[in-house]
Design a protein around this motif. Sequence first.
Motif, PDB file in Angstrom:
ATOM      1  N   LEU A  92       0.826  -1.205   0.000  1.00  0.00           N
ATOM      2  CA  LEU A  92       0.000   0.000   0.000  1.00  0.00           C
ATOM      3  C   LEU A  92       0.863   1.259   0.000  1.00  0.00           C
ATOM      4  O   LEU A  92       0.500   2.277  -0.602  1.00  0.00           O
ATOM      5  CB  LEU A  92      -0.925   0.004   1.220  1.00  0.00           C
ATOM      6  N   TYR A  93       2.011   1.174   0.688  1.00  0.00           N
ATOM      7  CA  TYR A  93       2.942   2.309   0.681  1.00  0.00           C
ATOM      8  C   TYR A  93       3.728   2.377  -0.625  1.00  0.00           C
ATOM      9  O   TYR A  93       3.809   3.428  -1.273  1.00  0.00           O
ATOM     10  CB  TYR A  93       3.892   2.224   1.866  1.00  0.00           C
ATOM     11  N   LEU A  94       4.329   1.257  -1.043  1.00  0.00           N
ATOM     12  CA  LEU A  94       5.191   1.273  -2.225  1.00  0.00           C
ATOM     13  C   LEU A  94       4.422   1.661  -3.483  1.00  0.00           C
ATOM     14  O   LEU A  94       5.008   2.198  -4.436  1.00  0.00           O
ATOM     15  CB  LEU A  94       5.843  -0.096  -2.412  1.00  0.00           C
ATOM     16  N   ALA A  95       3.118   1.413  -3.508  1.00  0.00           N
ATOM     17  CA  ALA A  95       2.308   1.746  -4.675  1.00  0.00           C
ATOM     18  C   ALA A  95       2.261   3.250  -4.934  1.00  0.00           C
ATOM     19  O   ALA A  95       1.847   3.680  -6.022  1.00  0.00           O
ATOM     20  CB  ALA A  95       0.897   1.198  -4.502  1.00  0.00           C
ATOM     21  N   ILE A  96       2.680   4.038  -3.960  1.00  0.00           N
ATOM     22  CA  ILE A  96       2.737   5.490  -4.164  1.00  0.00           C
ATOM     23  C   ILE A  96       3.671   5.839  -5.322  1.00  0.00           C
ATOM     24  O   ILE A  96       3.423   6.805  -6.068  1.00  0.00           O
ATOM     25  CB  ILE A  96       3.207   6.179  -2.871  1.00  0.00           C
ATOM     26  N   TYR A  97       4.717   5.043  -5.531  1.00  0.00           N
ATOM     27  CA  TYR A  97       5.712   5.392  -6.553  1.00  0.00           C
ATOM     28  C   TYR A  97       5.200   5.125  -7.970  1.00  0.00           C
ATOM     29  O   TYR A  97       5.355   6.001  -8.846  1.00  0.00           O
ATOM     30  CB  TYR A  97       7.029   4.686  -6.240  1.00  0.00           C
ATOM     31  N   PRO A  98       4.573   3.985  -8.264  1.00  0.00           N
ATOM     32  CA  PRO A  98       3.893   3.878  -9.559  1.00  0.00           C
ATOM     33  C   PRO A  98       2.793   4.925  -9.724  1.00  0.00           C
ATOM     34  O   PRO A  98       2.548   5.399 -10.840  1.00  0.00           O
ATOM     35  CB  PRO A  98       3.313   2.463  -9.544  1.00  0.00           C
ATOM     36  N   MET A  99       2.122   5.279  -8.633  1.00  0.00           N
ATOM     37  CA  MET A  99       1.110   6.322  -8.696  1.00  0.00           C
ATOM     38  C   MET A  99       1.729   7.644  -9.161  1.00  0.00           C
ATOM     39  O   MET A  99       1.166   8.353 -10.009  1.00  0.00           O
ATOM     40  CB  MET A  99       0.446   6.504  -7.331  1.00  0.00           C
ATOM     41  N   LEU A 100       2.901   7.956  -8.626  1.00  0.00           N
ATOM     42  CA  LEU A 100       3.600   9.163  -9.055  1.00  0.00           C
ATOM     43  C   LEU A 100       3.949   9.094 -10.531  1.00  0.00           C
ATOM     44  O   LEU A 100       3.735  10.064 -11.287  1.00  0.00           O
ATOM     45  CB  LEU A 100       4.873   9.340  -8.222  1.00  0.00           C
ATOM     46  N   ALA A 101       4.476   7.958 -10.970  1.00  0.00           N
ATOM     47  CA  ALA A 101       4.855   7.811 -12.379  1.00  0.00           C
ATOM     48  C   ALA A 101       3.640   7.931 -13.288  1.00  0.00           C
ATOM     49  O   ALA A 101       3.682   8.610 -14.324  1.00  0.00           O
ATOM     50  CB  ALA A 101       5.556   6.473 -12.597  1.00  0.00           C
ATOM     51  N   GLY A 102       2.540   7.270 -12.918  1.00  0.00           N
ATOM     52  CA  GLY A 102       1.333   7.345 -13.733  1.00  0.00           C
ATOM     53  C   GLY A 102       0.760   8.748 -13.790  1.00  0.00           C
ATOM     54  O   GLY A 102       0.294   9.201 -14.849  1.00  0.00           O
ATOM     55  N   GLY A 103       0.782   9.438 -12.653  1.00  0.00           N
ATOM     56  CA  GLY A 103       0.279  10.807 -12.632  1.00  0.00           C
ATOM     57  C   GLY A 103       1.093  11.736 -13.512  1.00  0.00           C
ATOM     58  O   GLY A 103       0.534  12.576 -14.247  1.00  0.00           O
ATOM     59  N   LEU A 104       2.418  11.596 -13.466  1.00  0.00           N
ATOM     60  CA  LEU A 104       3.273  12.431 -14.319  1.00  0.00           C
ATOM     61  C   LEU A 104       3.064  12.110 -15.796  1.00  0.00           C
ATOM     62  O   LEU A 104       3.036  13.015 -16.643  1.00  0.00           O
ATOM     63  CB  LEU A 104       4.738  12.230 -13.938  1.00  0.00           C
ATOM     64  N   TRP A 127       9.005   6.914 -14.715  1.00  0.00           N
ATOM     65  CA  TRP A 127       9.301   5.682 -13.968  1.00  0.00           C
ATOM     66  C   TRP A 127      10.718   5.716 -13.395  1.00  0.00           C
ATOM     67  O   TRP A 127      10.952   5.241 -12.283  1.00  0.00           O
ATOM     68  CB  TRP A 127       9.113   4.454 -14.849  1.00  0.00           C
ATOM     69  N   ILE A 128      11.664   6.259 -14.130  1.00  0.00           N
ATOM     70  CA  ILE A 128      13.027   6.383 -13.606  1.00  0.00           C
ATOM     71  C   ILE A 128      13.019   7.210 -12.322  1.00  0.00           C
ATOM     72  O   ILE A 128      13.631   6.835 -11.312  1.00  0.00           O
ATOM     73  CB  ILE A 128      13.954   7.025 -14.654  1.00  0.00           C
ATOM     74  N   ALA A 160      22.977  -2.058 -18.370  1.00  0.00           N
ATOM     75  CA  ALA A 160      23.155  -1.520 -17.019  1.00  0.00           C
ATOM     76  C   ALA A 160      24.591  -1.095 -16.760  1.00  0.00           C
ATOM     77  O   ALA A 160      24.842  -0.236 -15.914  1.00  0.00           O
ATOM     78  CB  ALA A 160      22.709  -2.553 -15.979  1.00  0.00           C
ATOM     79  N   ALA A 161      25.557  -1.678 -17.450  1.00  0.00           N
ATOM     80  CA  ALA A 161      26.944  -1.255 -17.283  1.00  0.00           C
ATOM     81  C   ALA A 161      27.157   0.171 -17.772  1.00  0.00           C
ATOM     82  O   ALA A 161      28.100   0.847 -17.349  1.00  0.00           O
ATOM     83  CB  ALA A 161      27.877  -2.209 -18.046  1.00  0.00           C
ATOM     84  N   TRP A 162      26.272   0.651 -18.635  1.00  0.00           N
ATOM     85  CA  TRP A 162      26.392   1.997 -19.192  1.00  0.00           C
ATOM     86  C   TRP A 162      25.446   2.975 -18.506  1.00  0.00           C
ATOM     87  O   TRP A 162      25.832   4.118 -18.232  1.00  0.00           O
ATOM     88  CB  TRP A 162      26.091   1.964 -20.698  1.00  0.00           C
ATOM     89  N   ILE A 163      24.216   2.549 -18.246  1.00  0.00           N
ATOM     90  CA  ILE A 163      23.205   3.502 -17.782  1.00  0.00           C
ATOM     91  C   ILE A 163      22.636   3.158 -16.411  1.00  0.00           C
ATOM     92  O   ILE A 163      21.923   3.968 -15.824  1.00  0.00           O
ATOM     93  CB  ILE A 163      22.055   3.605 -18.797  1.00  0.00           C
ATOM     94  N   GLY A 164      22.921   1.973 -15.867  1.00  0.00           N
ATOM     95  CA  GLY A 164      22.389   1.601 -14.573  1.00  0.00           C
ATOM     96  C   GLY A 164      21.001   0.980 -14.656  1.00  0.00           C
ATOM     97  O   GLY A 164      20.307   1.080 -15.671  1.00  0.00           O
ATOM     98  N   THR A 165      20.598   0.359 -13.574  1.00  0.00           N
ATOM     99  CA  THR A 165      19.344  -0.390 -13.564  1.00  0.00           C
ATOM    100  C   THR A 165      18.125   0.515 -13.613  1.00  0.00           C
ATOM    101  O   THR A 165      17.124   0.193 -14.260  1.00  0.00           O
ATOM    102  CB  THR A 165      19.280  -1.288 -12.318  1.00  0.00           C
ATOM    103  N   TYR A 166      18.156   1.664 -12.938  1.00  0.00           N
ATOM    104  CA  TYR A 166      16.972   2.525 -12.930  1.00  0.00           C
ATOM    105  C   TYR A 166      16.684   3.067 -14.331  1.00  0.00           C
ATOM    106  O   TYR A 166      15.522   3.129 -14.755  1.00  0.00           O
ATOM    107  CB  TYR A 166      17.147   3.672 -11.937  1.00  0.00           C
ATOM    108  N   ALA A 167      17.711   3.455 -15.045  1.00  0.00           N
ATOM    109  CA  ALA A 167      17.505   3.906 -16.417  1.00  0.00           C
ATOM    110  C   ALA A 167      17.030   2.758 -17.303  1.00  0.00           C
ATOM    111  O   ALA A 167      16.179   2.946 -18.177  1.00  0.00           O
ATOM    112  CB  ALA A 167      18.793   4.516 -16.978  1.00  0.00           C
TER     113      ALA A 167
END
Length: 512
Positions: A92-104, A127-128, A160-167
């Motif tokens: 319920l807490y972690l879902a705030i982050y996809p919520m942020l991505a979807g809203g943006l 999402w990044i 990921a060696a170039w841009i990392g996992t989040y990218a």
Amino acid sequence: MRLPPALLVLLAGAVSALGFAPLQWWPLTLLAFALWLHCVHAAPSLKSALWRSWLFGVGHFTIGNNWIQHAFDFQDRMPPVLGYFAVVGLALYLAIYPMLAGGLAWRLGRKGEHPDAAFALVAGAAWILAEWLRAVVFTGYAWNPIGVIWLPVPGIAHLAAWIGTYALSGLTVLAAGALLLAAHRRWALPAGVAVAGVALAVSWPLLHTPDPTAPAGAPRVRVVQPNIGQDQVADPAYPATVFNRLLALSGRPGPAPRLVVWPEGTLHYFVEDGYPRYWYDADPALVRAEIASALGPRDAALVGGTAMMFDARGQATSGGNSVFAILPGGQLVGRYDKAHLVPYGEYLPMRTLLQPLGLSRLVMGDIDFAPGPGPQSITLPGFGPVGMQICYEIIFSGRIVDRAHRPRVLFNPSNDAWFGAWGPPQHLAQARMRAIEEGLPILRSTPTGISAIIDADGRLLATIPLGKAGAIELPLPPARAPTLFARAGNWIAAIVGLLLALVGVAIQRRTR
């Protein structure tokens, strides 16, 4: 029958988690994210887009983190059923982050009746940002960034060696957006993504330089897994049983120097001198001597145990979840204390408020662990600098290496016996991504599995499966030159996110 959008995105979120280990059904993750993007774009208002994205996150994190419940099976202070509430509560807490991505994505990328490339690009950038925030807010919980789903596809995973996992996660959302556009018969972005993906998968084996063969007499590493789980900790004979098994599995010296590594927290005797005498169950000098008895004259051992901190009156104030470096003469030559502690696991936040309510931390004991100073390397004779990351410290992309003293290898002791069947393979997958990002081999030693020797490309050179006692020994895998990500860290993710957003905005303005 058409499902209501709220139920549809909740189910899509649950399906999206199946792309992670142990299942690794990554095409389902792409399809589920494409469906989420469709529902976000079709939302009639920002409020609806936020609601749908939050529900998607609830499904995603409930399934992906189901292994957390298993940790409550070893508690005598809290009932195991509380683990199910913990999994859902965390979701319920972690879902705030996809919520942020979807809203943006809805606010900044949506234009017109049908989704377009601009919407997909902005969604990837959002999402990044959301995934990075999830890794840092409230100490961070970076478990399972979606870029990890690409491990079965080496050429893509090695971005990921170039841009990392989040990218890489942001590009994964972009790929899901390309699927959505293909469903709407808009082919430019899908064609570009498909060509880039195939080119990466095909060219990587051709362009990649294999690791050199270790020369004769090169240092070796031996990873030990005793297969003694949390269900045996309450046995009074546990400390001696696990200690003797660790010694037996440590093998015998050979002609080449060996680095012998033991799992997190399996040494239940103190090895440091200077504590009040009543804290000791065994003479620390004798314990170190016993460990040294398994070592040759050029060997070294890294063992997971507990350190204690005391005030001026000799009262214990905190503990350290630690790794101790021990040489053949029994000398203690270094200690690393875990810096990124697990809230509610290794310490109880707001203890004065929560303890009266019956809550406790998952690790046994009444004294909280204290955090160490952060990534450090311990230099061992014959092996050079060795970096330490205990347990889930390894999941924090860009925050695992002492940049001033780059290690030759990373040691990641862990205790995954808490986490059922899904947690250990997910943990291993994330360690493999750190190896790719940093260009460093990683040694994982766990009590019950999965222990592994991972090379600097993220490949598994040897493993000990779940539920099996054993040891694996190989020449120390070579490190690669620092990758682009190792040099720049998550600034690369910020640049990729900014580029995606700028291109998306530029496309919007052009089409207007």
